[in-house]
Design a protein around this motif. Structure first.
Motif, mmCIF file in Angstrom:
data_model
loop_
_atom_site.group_PDB
_atom_site.id
_atom_site.type_symbol
_atom_site.label_atom_id
_atom_site.label_comp_id
_atom_site.label_asym_id
_atom_site.label_seq_id
_atom_site.Cartn_x
_atom_site.Cartn_y
_atom_site.Cartn_z
ATOM 1 N N ARG A 108 -1.408 -6.068 9.271
ATOM 2 C CA ARG A 108 -0.506 -5.183 10.010
ATOM 3 C C ARG A 108 0.965 -5.571 9.762
ATOM 4 O O ARG A 108 1.833 -4.708 9.662
ATOM 5 C CB ARG A 108 -0.832 -5.224 11.506
ATOM 6 C CG ARG A 108 -0.018 -4.314 12.401
ATOM 7 C CD ARG A 108 -0.196 -2.818 12.099
ATOM 8 N NE ARG A 108 -1.552 -2.372 12.025
ATOM 9 C CZ ARG A 108 -2.267 -1.849 13.006
ATOM 10 N NH1 ARG A 108 -1.735 -1.686 14.194
ATOM 11 N NH2 ARG A 108 -3.518 -1.457 12.802
ATOM 12 N N LYS A 151 -3.376 1.729 10.610
ATOM 13 C CA LYS A 151 -4.724 1.240 10.308
ATOM 14 C C LYS A 151 -5.151 1.575 8.880
ATOM 15 O O LYS A 151 -5.735 0.739 8.187
ATOM 16 C CB LYS A 151 -5.722 1.815 11.319
ATOM 17 C CG LYS A 151 -7.095 1.213 11.209
ATOM 18 C CD LYS A 151 -8.009 1.731 12.306
ATOM 19 C CE LYS A 151 -9.371 1.094 12.180
ATOM 20 N NZ LYS A 151 -10.295 1.589 13.188
ATOM 21 N N ASP A 161 -3.439 -0.853 6.595
ATOM 22 C CA ASP A 161 -3.928 -2.228 6.737
ATOM 23 C C ASP A 161 -5.080 -2.498 5.770
ATOM 24 O O ASP A 161 -5.196 -3.583 5.205
ATOM 25 C CB ASP A 161 -4.419 -2.493 8.169
ATOM 26 C CG ASP A 161 -3.316 -2.499 9.199
ATOM 27 O OD1 ASP A 161 -2.122 -2.534 8.826
ATOM 28 O OD2 ASP A 161 -3.653 -2.458 10.407
ATOM 29 N N THR A 202 1.829 -4.105 6.516
ATOM 30 C CA THR A 202 1.918 -2.652 6.658
ATOM 31 C C THR A 202 3.275 -2.260 7.225
ATOM 32 O O THR A 202 3.960 -1.376 6.689
ATOM 33 C CB THR A 202 0.791 -2.128 7.566
ATOM 34 O OG1 THR A 202 -0.464 -2.346 6.909
ATOM 35 C CG2 THR A 202 0.951 -0.649 7.863
#
Length: 127
Positions: free
Chosen positions: A42, A27, A30, A45
């Motif tokens: 995501r 998170k 992101d 990431t």
């Protein structure tokens, strides 16, 4: 252990730690993905985490070290826009977070130079 070998393994460790962090706590990463990139943050990431793990493995192995270190230098340049995005997005956050985001920007320079230095040093098994 020669200094150049130690430097290579430290860089590999840094990349491996960052790569694992992308999967363990995605998170926070992101939020740094530039909005101009297509697809979901995501996905980027996880992709960047996988690249960091692959670069770490390549740098850890003397035979692939030079190529992987040059790729790491290019990677550090390539992720710079994410750091710029983070600095822009975090400009209204509390001072410690803002300082961390701004501090990442000049950090890219020594990372690029470190990776280039590792690429220039011939490790065992390189010719």
């Amino acid at each position: 252990m020669p200094r150049s070998e130690r430097s290579s393994l430290l860089l590999a460790g840094l990349l491996a730690t960052a790569g694992v962090a992308h999967f363990a706590s995605p998170k926070q990463f992101d939020a740094t993905i530039p909005r101009a990139l297509p697809g979901k943050p995501r996905t980027w990431t996880y992709a960047s985490g996988a690249v960091e793990l692959a670069l770490a493995a390549g740098i850890a192995v003397p035979r692939t070290r030079r190529t992987a270190a040059l790729a790491a230098a290019a990677f550090f340049v390539g992720v710079f826009p994410a750091n710029v995005q983070m600095a822009l997005d975090w400009r209204d956050r509390p001072a410690p977070q803002k300082a961390a985001a701004l501090g990442r920007l000049p950090l890219q320079i020594p990372l690029v130079l470190w990776a280039r230095s590792v690429a220039k040093n011939k490790g065992e098994g390189q010719s």
